[in-house]
Motif scaffolding. Structure first.
Motif, PDB file in Angstrom:
ATOM      1  N   ASP A   1       0.314  -6.299  -1.164  1.00  7.64           N
ATOM      2  CA  ASP A   1      -0.624  -6.077  -2.264  1.00  7.64           C
ATOM      3  C   ASP A   1      -2.046  -5.722  -1.813  1.00  7.64           C
ATOM      4  N   HIS A   2      -2.535  -6.333  -0.743  1.00  7.17           N
ATOM      5  CA  HIS A   2      -3.936  -6.151  -0.368  1.00  7.17           C
ATOM      6  C   HIS A   2      -4.266  -4.736   0.112  1.00  7.17           C
ATOM      7  N   ASN A   3      -3.352  -4.167   0.881  1.00 11.00           N
ATOM      8  CA  ASN A   3      -3.603  -2.862   1.508  1.00 11.00           C
ATOM      9  C   ASN A   3      -3.037  -1.679   0.746  1.00 11.00           C
TER      10      ASN A   3
ATOM     11  N   VAL B   1       0.425 -10.739  -5.499  1.00  9.49           N
ATOM     12  CA  VAL B   1       1.334 -11.870  -5.301  1.00  9.49           C
ATOM     13  C   VAL B   1       1.158 -12.947  -6.387  1.00  9.49           C
ATOM     14  N   HIS B   2      -0.074 -13.161  -6.846  1.00 10.54           N
ATOM     15  CA  HIS B   2      -0.305 -14.207  -7.859  1.00 10.54           C
ATOM     16  C   HIS B   2       0.037 -13.743  -9.270  1.00 10.54           C
ATOM     17  N   VAL B   3       0.303 -12.463  -9.416  1.00 11.53           N
ATOM     18  CA  VAL B   3       0.759 -11.976 -10.715  1.00 11.53           C
ATOM     19  C   VAL B   3       2.288 -12.001 -10.743  1.00 11.53           C
TER      20      VAL B   3
ATOM     21  N   GLY C   1      -0.578 -17.796   1.833  1.00 13.57           N
ATOM     22  CA  GLY C   1      -1.720 -17.598   2.721  1.00 13.57           C
ATOM     23  C   GLY C   1      -2.802 -16.831   2.001  1.00 13.57           C
ATOM     24  N   ASP C   2      -3.328 -17.441   0.958  1.00 12.48           N
ATOM     25  CA  ASP C   2      -4.308 -16.776   0.115  1.00 12.48           C
ATOM     26  C   ASP C   2      -4.975 -17.829  -0.749  1.00 12.48           C
ATOM     27  N   SER C   3      -6.306 -17.801  -0.784  1.00  9.93           N
ATOM     28  CA  SER C   3      -7.000 -18.889  -1.478  1.00  9.93           C
ATOM     29  C   SER C   3      -6.726 -18.922  -2.975  1.00  9.93           C
ATOM     30  N   HIS C   4      -6.418 -17.781  -3.567  1.00 11.39           N
ATOM     31  CA  HIS C   4      -6.210 -17.773  -5.019  1.00 11.39           C
ATOM     32  C   HIS C   4      -4.828 -18.239  -5.462  1.00 11.39           C
ATOM     33  N   THR C   5      -4.116 -18.872  -4.542  1.00  6.92           N
ATOM     34  CA  THR C   5      -2.845 -19.505  -4.881  1.00  6.92           C
ATOM     35  C   THR C   5      -3.046 -20.551  -5.976  1.00  6.92           C
TER      36      THR C   5
ATOM     37  N   GLY D   1      -9.243  -5.434 -13.002  1.00 10.12           N
ATOM     38  CA  GLY D   1      -8.062  -5.719 -12.192  1.00 10.12           C
ATOM     39  C   GLY D   1      -8.231  -7.040 -11.461  1.00 10.12           C
ATOM     40  N   SER D   2      -7.467  -7.236 -10.377  1.00  8.27           N
ATOM     41  CA  SER D   2      -7.435  -8.422  -9.511  1.00  8.27           C
ATOM     42  C   SER D   2      -6.549  -9.521 -10.066  1.00  8.27           C
ATOM     43  N   CYS D   3      -6.232 -10.493  -9.205  1.00 10.28           N
ATOM     44  CA  CYS D   3      -5.351 -11.589  -9.613  1.00 10.28           C
ATOM     45  C   CYS D   3      -5.999 -12.457 -10.681  1.00 10.28           C
ATOM     46  N   THR D   4      -7.284 -12.268 -10.931  1.00  5.06           N
ATOM     47  CA  THR D   4      -7.947 -13.035 -11.986  1.00  5.06           C
ATOM     48  C   THR D   4      -7.674 -12.418 -13.352  1.00  5.06           C
TER      49      THR D   4
ATOM     50  N   GLY E   1      -2.083  -3.460  -7.371  1.00  3.86           N
ATOM     51  CA  GLY E   1      -2.519  -3.962  -6.069  1.00  3.86           C
ATOM     52  C   GLY E   1      -3.855  -4.658  -6.211  1.00  3.86           C
ATOM     53  N   CYS E   2      -4.354  -5.177  -5.106  1.00  6.17           N
ATOM     54  CA  CYS E   2      -5.630  -5.897  -5.120  1.00  6.17           C
ATOM     55  C   CYS E   2      -6.803  -4.939  -5.326  1.00  6.17           C
ATOM     56  N   SER E   3      -6.647  -3.751  -4.807  1.00 11.36           N
ATOM     57  CA  SER E   3      -7.596  -2.674  -5.077  1.00 11.36           C
ATOM     58  C   SER E   3      -9.039  -3.072  -4.778  1.00 11.36           C
ATOM     59  N   MET E   4      -9.925  -2.777  -5.713  1.00  8.28           N
ATOM     60  CA  MET E   4     -11.358  -2.941  -5.469  1.00  8.28           C
ATOM     61  C   MET E   4     -11.833  -4.393  -5.497  1.00  8.28           C
ATOM     62  N   CYS E   5     -10.924  -5.324  -5.682  1.00  9.36           N
ATOM     63  CA  CYS E   5     -11.318  -6.732  -5.592  1.00  9.36           C
ATOM     64  C   CYS E   5     -11.884  -7.002  -4.211  1.00  9.36           C
ATOM     65  N   LEU E   6     -11.256  -6.418  -3.182  1.00 12.91           N
ATOM     66  CA  LEU E   6     -11.817  -6.574  -1.842  1.00 12.91           C
ATOM     67  C   LEU E   6     -11.836  -5.282  -1.051  1.00 12.91           C
ATOM     68  N   GLY E   7     -11.279  -4.223  -1.612  1.00  9.14           N
ATOM     69  CA  GLY E   7     -11.398  -2.928  -0.964  1.00  9.14           C
ATOM     70  C   GLY E   7     -10.823  -2.843   0.441  1.00  9.14           C
TER      71      GLY E   7
ATOM     72  N   SER F   1     -13.027  -9.247 -11.073  1.00 12.27           N
ATOM     73  CA  SER F   1     -12.468 -10.022  -9.968  1.00 12.27           C
ATOM     74  C   SER F   1     -13.136 -11.387  -9.875  1.00 12.27           C
ATOM     75  N   ASN F   2     -13.023 -12.028  -8.747  1.00 13.91           N
ATOM     76  CA  ASN F   2     -13.436 -13.434  -8.661  1.00 13.91           C
ATOM     77  C   ASN F   2     -14.546 -13.721  -7.658  1.00 13.91           C
ATOM     78  N   ARG F   3     -14.912 -12.754  -6.856  1.00  9.71           N
ATOM     79  CA  ARG F   3     -15.926 -13.022  -5.824  1.00  9.71           C
ATOM     80  C   ARG F   3     -16.994 -11.950  -5.824  1.00  9.71           C
TER      81      ARG F   3
ATOM     82  N   GLY G   1     -21.029  -7.808   0.314  1.00  6.41           N
ATOM     83  CA  GLY G   1     -20.069  -6.903   0.952  1.00  6.41           C
ATOM     84  C   GLY G   1     -18.635  -7.029   0.490  1.00  6.41           C
ATOM     85  N   ARG G   2     -18.374  -7.883  -0.485  1.00  2.08           N
ATOM     86  CA  ARG G   2     -16.991  -8.124  -0.885  1.00  2.08           C
ATOM     87  C   ARG G   2     -16.269  -6.845  -1.317  1.00  2.08           C
ATOM     88  N   GLN G   3     -16.926  -6.026  -2.127  1.00  2.00           N
ATOM     89  CA  GLN G   3     -16.252  -4.827  -2.635  1.00  2.00           C
ATOM     90  C   GLN G   3     -16.589  -3.579  -1.827  1.00  2.00           C
TER      91      GLN G   3
HETATM   92  S1  SF4 Z   1      -8.588 -12.305  -4.856  1.00  2.61           S
HETATM   93 FE1  SF4 Z   1      -8.433 -10.104  -4.841  1.00  2.61          FE
HETATM   94  S2  SF4 Z   1      -7.705  -9.674  -2.780  1.00  2.61           S
HETATM   95 FE2  SF4 Z   1      -7.289 -11.815  -3.146  1.00  2.61          FE
HETATM   96  S3  SF4 Z   1      -5.191 -11.866  -3.969  1.00  2.61           S
HETATM   97 FE3  SF4 Z   1      -6.605 -11.746  -5.699  1.00  2.61          FE
HETATM   98  S4  SF4 Z   1      -6.718  -9.575  -6.143  1.00  2.61           S
HETATM   99 FE4  SF4 Z   1      -5.916  -9.760  -4.101  1.00  2.61          FE
END
Ligand code: SF4
Lengths: 469, 215
Positions: A64-66, A109-111, A128-132, A346-349, A408-414, A430-432, A436-438
């Motif tokens: 998802d991230h890449n 993954v969180h969706v 392996g992701d904080s937004h679990t 977008g993003s898992c949020t 995908g995660c897209s511009m949440c972290l680019g 997104s959540n952060r 430099g996050r985006q």
């Molecule tokens: S916070 Fe952003 S990069 Fe991390 S899993 Fe959610 S959408 Fe993907």
């Protein structure tokens, strides 16, 4: 009579395999979600030590991230491509269920975990992701872990951890129109701070939380990590049960009945004691916008940039000043006067169907402002995308001037090509909003999907309540 | 894992709170499938004036002279002094990998974010929590004294200053044991494999749906 216990306590107790005298415990992991960024070194570790996976059917993997959100056939960046291919290879080698690129079930993954019923009430869920923390919306004990722990879970099906303290955040009353779960999350973080939940597992409770949909609860639990919490969770009720029923990985028939009966017990008992309690009034929460480089730097849309000089704590004041310099903003400026360059929904949020519907409702029949260089709508999964298209939401987005992308995660972290250029300012769901996050030197303002849509139309932040009437 | 008993060395002060793991190691370096090579990119966006790319030669990049890490007096630091909530944000273990690759073995702060704190122990790095007032004193001492050194002693569970002051800190016994001996968690856990199997058997009875096939 049994002592009343909290939901966290119930989840914890039912998963402890052993506990050491210093409080360190080995807890059993039911579901392990895996993605391409934090797993390659774990697989490598297993291989080097010649260790097998403990329980392969506990794992669900996706990239998802890449992943590119335009053409999903090819990943142009060879480094990103290698990472995604490494996941594919590892999943094939260990016979792990994977939704690879191109699979209609692929997504963040969180969706996809909840969407597939791979996340169920009463489970321990790690990734392996904080937004679990997102998965806690199902009364699951869901925690983000590091790569060494990913390897540990793969090899032993357990996690070494310590019992968290419990914090109940109660939100009572009714949310006003135009106020969403995202605003509730930001309001809570604004109140307790980004370290306010450190060491705690948060249970979100109260009538305003109960009336949230599962999508809303996921948004809220997703951001529990931004409050520093180890986990966020919501008790089981009818909304939970209805959402889970019929999902591909959910139990069926007699097994379902048994499961449902058990899941219904996954609530904090009346009178259960929490280590800490925080209360918010739903009616007082307004649509919020972050102004700084930490999610706790947040104000109502009709507010102004705060003045660091009024902050007595020196470290905090310096943090505010640094954030304002980075964000190129001055104290006293009205939030609605901040012009934006790009919009990201977008993003898992906020990339689930309800989020897209809410944004589309604001965008319907309107166009994005002339100063918006790019507006992206990125569904959280292939299934969300298909559902949105079935409802005609893609047409509304496109007619408004948005680009309608692949999941995908897209511009949440680019990590893919979706990024802000230096100095660009974004209204993002997104959540952060970290530096430099985006993208290097990018400026992020966190908002709800409705507020992002309103900002896209106005060209600057705008109170969505005026737009939806 | 590298064992940790005691570390003495130059202290690098990062004087801001809420330092997130995106700052410690930016996203573009997360594309690596290896555990090493992140040191030159530690605090990449603060440390250099250009935008870093994976695999590049960092020795020829323009340095940000204003960033504390680039000051000659802090070269070779092995201890990092920080403020509240250090390591917040993303769970990326690349953050401790970058710190350790750079040569940092111990961190001192009033508080750390949970996941990052955990990740440090898995990589031979000791995160030490000291009271805010003590951390403040250490910041003053570091800024006032070029090449200021501290000793972090895990055996004695204390931080020792050059003039002999000692500050005690707490650490979970299990983590301390693993770190002192450089033990691999997985090996230790697998000693309890029978207990895990017994637990699993019982859960298969009580919650069989957990063990369904994920296809
Ligand atoms: S916070 Fe952003 S990069 Fe991390 S899993 Fe959610 S959408 Fe993907």
């Amino acid at each position: 009579m049994m002592k009343p216990t909290t939901l966290y306590e119930k989840l914890w107790r039912s998963h402890v395999v052993r506990e050491e005298s210093d409080g360190t415990a080995l807890i059993y992991i039911d579901r392990h979600l895996v993605h391409e960024v934090t797993s390659p070194q774990a697989f490598e570790g297993l291989k080097l030590a010649n260790r097998p996976l403990w329980r392969v059917n506990s794992i669900l993997a996706t990239a998802d991230h890449n992943t590119p959100t335009t053409n999903q056939e090819v990943i142009a960046d060879p480094v990103s491509r290698l990472q995604v291919e490494t996941l594919d290879k590892n999943c094939a080698k260990y016979n792990i269920t994977e939704f690879p690129m191109g699979d209609h079930r692929q997504g963040i993954v969180h969706v996809i975990g909840p969407e597939q019923g791979a996340t169920l009430p009463g489970m321990t869920v790690v990734c392996g992701d904080s937004h679990t923390s997102t998965h806690g919306a199902f009364a699951a004990l869901a925690m983000g872990i590091g790569t060494s722990e990913v390897e540990h879970v793969m090899a032993t099906q357990t996690l070494i951890t310590q019992r968290a303290k419990t914090l109940r955040v109660s939100v009572e009353g009714t949310l006003s129109k135009g106020v969403t779960a995202k605003d509730v999350a930001l309001a809570i973080i604004g109140k307790i701070g980004t370290a306010g939940g450190t060491g705690f597992a948060i249970e979100f409770a109260g009538s305003a939380i109960r009336s949230l949909t599962m999508e809303g609860r996921m948004t809220l639990c997703n951001m529990a990590i931004e409050a520093g919490a180890r986990a966020g969770m919501v008790a089981v009720d009818d909304t939970t049960i209805q959402y889970v029923k019929g999902r591909p990985f959910a139990p069926k028939g007699a097994l379902w009945d048994k499961a449902e009966a058990y899941w219904r017990t996954l609530v904090s008992d009346e009178g259960a004691l929490f280590d800490k309690e925080v209360k918010l009034e739903a009616a007082q929460i307004e649509p919020l916008v972050t102004w700084g480089t930490s999610p706790e730097m947040v104000v109502p849309v009709n507010g102004h940039i705060p003045d660091p000089q009024l902050e007595s704590d020196i470290t905090r004041r310096e943090g505010m000043e640094r954030a304002l310099r980075y964000m190129d903003l001055t104290p006293g400026k009205a939030i609605t006067s901040i012009q934006i360059d790009k919009v990201f929904i977008g993003s898992c949020t906020n990339s689930r169907i309800e989020d897209l519907r809410a944004a589309a409702q604001v965008l319907k029949g309107k166009r994005i402002a002339a100063n918006i260089k790019l507006a992206l709508a990125v569904p959280g999964s292939g299934l969300v995308k298909a559902q949105a298209e079935q409802e005609g939401l893609d047409v509304i987005f496109k007619e408004a001037g948005f680009e309608w992308r692949n999941p995908g995660c897209s511009m949440c972290l680019g990590m893919n090509d979706d990024r802000l250029s230096p100095g660009e300012r974004c209204a993002s769901t997104s959540n952060r909003n970290f530096e430099g996050r985006q993208g290097a030197l990018s400026r992020t303002h966190l908002v709800s999907p409705q507020m992002a849509a309103a900002a896209a139309v106005a060209g600057h932040f705008a109170d969505v309540r005026a737009l939806i009437g | 894992m590298q064992a940790f008993t005691q570390v003495s060395g130059v202290v690098l002060p990062i004087d801001r709170s809420n330092v997130d793991t995106d700052a410690i190691i930016p996203k573009q370096f997360l594309k690596s499938i290896h555990r090493s090579g992140f040191g030159p990119h530690l605090f990449d966006a603060w440390r250099y004036l250009d935008e870093g790319q994976p695999g590049q030669d960092c020795s020829i990049r323009p340095l940000n002279k204003d960033f504390v890490m680039n000051e000659p007096r802090y070269q070779g630091a092995s201890i990092l002094l920080a403020r509240d909530n250090f390591g917040c944000g993303s769970s990326r273990e690349h953050a401790p990998w970058a710190l350790s690759d750079y040569g940092i073995r111990a961190l001192i702060a009033p508080s750390f974010a949970d996941i990052f704190f955990n990740n440090c122990f898995k990589n031979g790095i000791l995160p030490v929590v000291l009271a805010e007032s003590i951390v403040e004193k250490l910041f003053q001492a570091v800024l006032a004294t070029p090449h200021y050194q501290l000793t972090v002693d895990l055996n004695a569970k204390q931080v020792v200053t050059p003039d002999g002051q000692q500050f005690a800190f707490e650490v979970d016994e299990f983590r301390r044991y693993c770190l002192l001996n450089g033990l691999d968690d997985i090996g230790l856990t697998l000693r309890h494999a029978d207990e895990i199997k017994a637990y699993e058997a019982q859960r298969k009875q009580s919650e069989p749906w957990i063990f369904g096939v994920t296809q």
